[in-house]
Design a protein around this motif. Structure first.
Motif, PDB file in Angstrom:
ATOM      1  N   CYS A 132       0.846  -1.194   0.000  1.00 42.87           N
ATOM      2  CA  CYS A 132       0.000   0.000   0.000  1.00 42.87           C
ATOM      3  C   CYS A 132       0.883   1.247   0.000  1.00 42.87           C
ATOM      4  CB  CYS A 132      -0.906  -0.027   1.226  1.00 42.87           C
ATOM      5  SG  CYS A 132      -1.966   1.418   1.414  1.00 42.87           S
ATOM      6  N   GLU A 133       1.994   1.192   0.756  1.00 37.03           N
ATOM      7  CA  GLU A 133       2.956   2.296   0.788  1.00 37.03           C
ATOM      8  C   GLU A 133       4.291   1.746   1.280  1.00 37.03           C
ATOM      9  OE1 GLU A 133       3.435   6.927   2.410  1.00 37.03           O
ATOM     10  OE2 GLU A 133       1.548   5.850   2.695  1.00 37.03           O
ATOM     11  N   TYR A 134       5.351   2.428   0.886  1.00 34.64           N
ATOM     12  CA  TYR A 134       6.697   2.006   1.246  1.00 34.64           C
ATOM     13  C   TYR A 134       7.456   3.199   1.801  1.00 34.64           C
ATOM     14  CZ  TYR A 134      11.488   0.128   0.635  1.00 34.64           C
ATOM     15  OH  TYR A 134      12.785  -0.290   0.829  1.00 34.64           O
ATOM     16  N   TYR A 135       8.148   3.000   2.910  1.00 33.06           N
ATOM     17  CA  TYR A 135       8.949   4.042   3.545  1.00 33.06           C
ATOM     18  C   TYR A 135      10.407   3.575   3.530  1.00 33.06           C
ATOM     19  CZ  TYR A 135      10.033   7.736   6.980  1.00 33.06           C
ATOM     20  OH  TYR A 135      10.521   8.847   7.631  1.00 33.06           O
ATOM     21  N   ARG A 136      11.245   4.321   2.814  1.00 31.18           N
ATOM     22  CA  ARG A 136      12.655   3.954   2.742  1.00 31.18           C
ATOM     23  C   ARG A 136      13.446   4.648   3.837  1.00 31.18           C
ATOM     24  NH1 ARG A 136      17.468   6.108   0.522  1.00 31.18           N
ATOM     25  NH2 ARG A 136      19.009   4.462   0.092  1.00 31.18           N
ATOM     26  N   VAL A 137      14.303   3.870   4.516  1.00 33.69           N
ATOM     27  CA  VAL A 137      15.250   4.419   5.483  1.00 33.69           C
ATOM     28  C   VAL A 137      16.655   4.167   4.944  1.00 33.69           C
ATOM     29  CG1 VAL A 137      13.733   4.125   7.476  1.00 33.69           C
ATOM     30  CG2 VAL A 137      15.263   2.259   6.803  1.00 33.69           C
ATOM     31  N   ASP A 138      17.615   4.975   5.376  1.00 31.60           N
ATOM     32  CA  ASP A 138      18.994   4.784   4.910  1.00 31.60           C
ATOM     33  C   ASP A 138      19.564   3.457   5.390  1.00 31.60           C
ATOM     34  OD1 ASP A 138      19.038   7.181   3.542  1.00 31.60           O
ATOM     35  OD2 ASP A 138      19.847   8.308   5.233  1.00 31.60           O
ATOM     36  N   SER A 139      19.176   3.057   6.609  1.00 29.02           N
ATOM     37  CA  SER A 139      19.673   1.797   7.154  1.00 29.02           C
ATOM     38  C   SER A 139      18.649   1.234   8.132  1.00 29.02           C
ATOM     39  CB  SER A 139      21.007   1.995   7.868  1.00 29.02           C
ATOM     40  OG  SER A 139      21.388   0.813   8.567  1.00 29.02           O
ATOM     41  N   LEU A 140      18.336  -0.048   7.989  1.00 29.90           N
ATOM     42  CA  LEU A 140      17.450  -0.702   8.945  1.00 29.90           C
ATOM     43  C   LEU A 140      18.138  -0.920  10.287  1.00 29.90           C
ATOM     44  CD1 LEU A 140      15.725  -3.319   6.614  1.00 29.90           C
ATOM     45  CD2 LEU A 140      14.608  -1.411   7.775  1.00 29.90           C
ATOM     46  N   GLU A 141      19.457  -0.734  10.324  1.00 28.63           N
ATOM     47  CA  GLU A 141      20.187  -0.810  11.593  1.00 28.63           C
ATOM     48  C   GLU A 141      19.923   0.426  12.461  1.00 28.63           C
ATOM     49  OE1 GLU A 141      21.814  -3.391  12.494  1.00 28.63           O
ATOM     50  OE2 GLU A 141      22.444  -4.465  10.677  1.00 28.63           O
ATOM     51  N   ASP A 142      19.467   1.506  11.861  1.00 27.59           N
ATOM     52  CA  ASP A 142      19.197   2.764  12.572  1.00 27.59           C
ATOM     53  C   ASP A 142      17.812   2.690  13.179  1.00 27.59           C
ATOM     54  OD1 ASP A 142      18.656   5.339  13.413  1.00 27.59           O
ATOM     55  OD2 ASP A 142      19.401   6.310  11.593  1.00 27.59           O
ATOM     56  N   TYR A 143      17.746   2.352  14.471  1.00 27.01           N
ATOM     57  CA  TYR A 143      16.441   2.129  15.098  1.00 27.01           C
ATOM     58  C   TYR A 143      15.583   3.389  15.096  1.00 27.01           C
ATOM     59  CZ  TYR A 143      12.796   0.664  18.266  1.00 27.01           C
ATOM     60  OH  TYR A 143      11.567   0.359  18.797  1.00 27.01           O
ATOM     61  N   GLU A 144      16.192   4.527  15.314  1.00 26.67           N
ATOM     62  CA  GLU A 144      15.406   5.768  15.348  1.00 26.67           C
ATOM     63  C   GLU A 144      14.739   6.031  13.998  1.00 26.67           C
ATOM     64  OE1 GLU A 144      14.577   7.627  17.944  1.00 26.67           O
ATOM     65  OE2 GLU A 144      15.578   6.050  19.096  1.00 26.67           O
ATOM     66  N   ALA A 145      15.453   5.743  12.921  1.00 26.06           N
ATOM     67  CA  ALA A 145      14.872   5.946  11.596  1.00 26.06           C
ATOM     68  C   ALA A 145      13.708   4.992  11.360  1.00 26.06           C
ATOM     69  CB  ALA A 145      15.944   5.753  10.524  1.00 26.06           C
ATOM     70  N   VAL A 146      13.867   3.737  11.755  1.00 29.81           N
ATOM     71  CA  VAL A 146      12.784   2.766  11.584  1.00 29.81           C
ATOM     72  C   VAL A 146      11.606   3.132  12.494  1.00 29.81           C
ATOM     73  CG1 VAL A 146      12.175   0.326  11.773  1.00 29.81           C
ATOM     74  CG2 VAL A 146      14.430   0.975  10.919  1.00 29.81           C
ATOM     75  N   TYR A 147      11.899   3.591  13.687  1.00 28.24           N
ATOM     76  CA  TYR A 147      10.847   4.028  14.619  1.00 28.24           C
ATOM     77  C   TYR A 147      10.029   5.163  13.998  1.00 28.24           C
ATOM     78  CZ  TYR A 147       8.740   5.831  18.940  1.00 28.24           C
ATOM     79  OH  TYR A 147       7.851   6.267  19.900  1.00 28.24           O
ATOM     80  N   ARG A 148      10.721   6.143  13.400  1.00 24.07           N
ATOM     81  CA  ARG A 148      10.010   7.266  12.774  1.00 24.07           C
ATOM     82  C   ARG A 148       9.151   6.792  11.604  1.00 24.07           C
ATOM     83  NH1 ARG A 148      15.030   9.815  13.676  1.00 24.07           N
ATOM     84  NH2 ARG A 148      15.655   9.473  11.493  1.00 24.07           N
ATOM     85  N   ALA A 149       9.647   5.793  10.862  1.00 23.00           N
ATOM     86  CA  ALA A 149       8.874   5.252   9.745  1.00 23.00           C
ATOM     87  C   ALA A 149       7.582   4.608  10.255  1.00 23.00           C
ATOM     88  CB  ALA A 149       9.709   4.233   8.972  1.00 23.00           C
ATOM     89  N   ALA A 150       7.687   3.817  11.330  1.00 21.95           N
ATOM     90  CA  ALA A 150       6.492   3.187  11.899  1.00 21.95           C
ATOM     91  C   ALA A 150       5.530   4.238  12.446  1.00 21.95           C
ATOM     92  CB  ALA A 150       6.899   2.203  12.997  1.00 21.95           C
TER      93      ALA A 150
END
Length: 413
Positions: free
Chosen positions: A49-67
């Motif tokens: 339905c939608e895709y959110y790209r982060v620079d690295s899945l190792e970056d928890y803060e980035a993945v948290y913001r995506a969720a």
């Protein structure tokens, strides 16, 4: 309509099928990954339905913001999953932080990720396990080895697959391991078990009962494949042995598994072993709270004429599945290592087994350590036919004429 966050939906490359079946069940599938959107496969893009790209899945803060973005845009998240061993802890942290209750939480991580903790739950299920010791230094290791004898196996207590796993046969090899081990990593040392790996692979429903069950057998050691650059073979069983089924179900109850695809590993003893059991009996190895890796879900489909991607997605959406299971067979995987002088080249092997082959292709580099470089996946009604396939697929030129069957000829390529 429910909302599902799928972490790293592009890897392994076949996992887009989980997303497709979720979408077919009316779910909003929301992907988070580090692959650029235009590099995702067309099938995956159509399943999201939608895709959110982060620079690295190792970056928890980035993945948290995506969720958090997906929650703001779509509302409550009903499910969050990667079905990937590497991200199991990440999945659990995100579920805990966002109060997503349909899966393991942060407090569950030790018993599902640390090999030493897994043993407690296998023993609670009445399944014997190898004796173990958490490594500190030479003195304590030698004391443990004095109890169990050489050889021993050492590996990270919290590790993925067979990476950094070693078989130690004497004090020199122990000293070399201690010098080279990764600083800050806790290692578990286990007595050596003489056995082949048999697995219990199942989709478990919300009540803790299996919706679908099968298993696989790995005749050779994954540790040896990785460490010795060997070829790789394993197969999906035609029928799940009853003792494997019983051990798998007991472990599901002991670990409190609900609403998951699982891959539980056991040793089937190849000789009597004191303290563990008689030849042919089952010993607990480790649990994996996700599907068996690589293309195994596809192999399960081929072996049982079904669709486990749909069975899993039905479990997520409806709590059960009516996906039919059809004719059963053995599904064999042969992974050949580049640079070896095989008796049959790729074209010859493919032609020889064109009726039985279901997949042929290159193995992704990240999986090649345990699986080889070139894969052949084929289905057989009888085990004898599968055994012949393995002989043909893995024989080298030096073995030409040594039991490869009538008409075998060495390749000139």
């Amino acid at each position: 309509m429910g909302n599902v966050i799928f972490l790293s939906p592009n890897f392994p490359t076949n996992y887009w099928q989980f997303c497709r079946e979720l979408k077919n069940n009316g779910m909003n599938v929301l992907g988070i990954g580090d692959c650029p959107y235009d590099q995702l496969s067309e099938e995956l893009r159509e399943s999201l339905c939608e895709y959110y790209r982060v620079d690295s899945l190792e970056d928890y803060e980035a993945v948290y913001r995506a969720a958090a973005y997906f929650i703001h845009r779509y509302g409550r998240i009903d499910w969050l999953e990667s079905n990937n061993e590497y991200w199991l802890e990440r999945d659990a942290w995100l579920r805990t932080d966002f109060h997503i209750t349909s899966g393991f939480q942060q407090e569950d991580v030790p018993r599902i990720k640390y090999k030493s903790r897994m043993k407690e739950y296998y023993k609670k299920a009445g399944i014997p396990v190898a004796r173990y010791h958490l490594v500190e230094g030479a003195e304590d290791c030698l004391a443990f080895i004095g109890e169990v004898g050489w050889p021993v196996v050492v590996k990270p207590d919290n590790g993925v697959g067979a990476s950094d796993t070693h078989k130690l046969s004497d004090e020199g090899e122990l000293a070399a391991f201690l010098r080279g081990k990764v600083p800050g990593v806790t290692y578990i040392m286990e007595e050596f078990v003489h056995g082949e790996v048999n697995s219990y692979d199942a989709v478990i429903g919300p009540d803790g009962e299996p919706i679908f069950e099968t298993g696989n057998v790995t005749p050779n050691s994954i540790m040896d494949i990785v460490n010795n650059d060997d070829n790789s073979i394993y197969y999906i069983v035609k029928e799940l042995p009853e003792d494997t089924r019983a051990a798998g179900r007991a472990a599901v109850k002991s670990f409190g598994v609900k609403s998951r695809f699982v891959h539980f590993e056991f040793f089937r003893l190849t000789q009597d072993q004191a303290g563990l059991g008689k030849k042919g009996e089952i010993v607990g190895l480790e649990v994996n709270m996700r599907p068996c890796g690589g293309f195994t879900p596809d192999m399960i489909n081929f072996a049982h004429s079904t669709n486990v991607y749909k069975i899993w997605a039905d479990m997520v959406a409806f709590g059960d599945s009516r996906m039919p299971v059809g004719e059963h067979g053995f599904c064999a995987f042969a992974g050949r290592r580049d640079g070896k002088p095989f008796l049959f080249n790729d074209d010859e092997l493919t032609e020889r087994y064109r009726k039985e082959l279901r997949m042929v292709g290159r193995i992704p580099e990240v999986l090649s350590g345990a699986m080889g470089n070139q894969m052949y996946i084929a289905v057989f009604r009888e085990k004898e036919e599968m055994d012949q396939f393995y002989r043909d697929a893995l024989a080298d030129k030096a073995s030409a004429g040594a039991g490869l069957g009538a008409g075998a000829e060495a390749s000139t390529d």
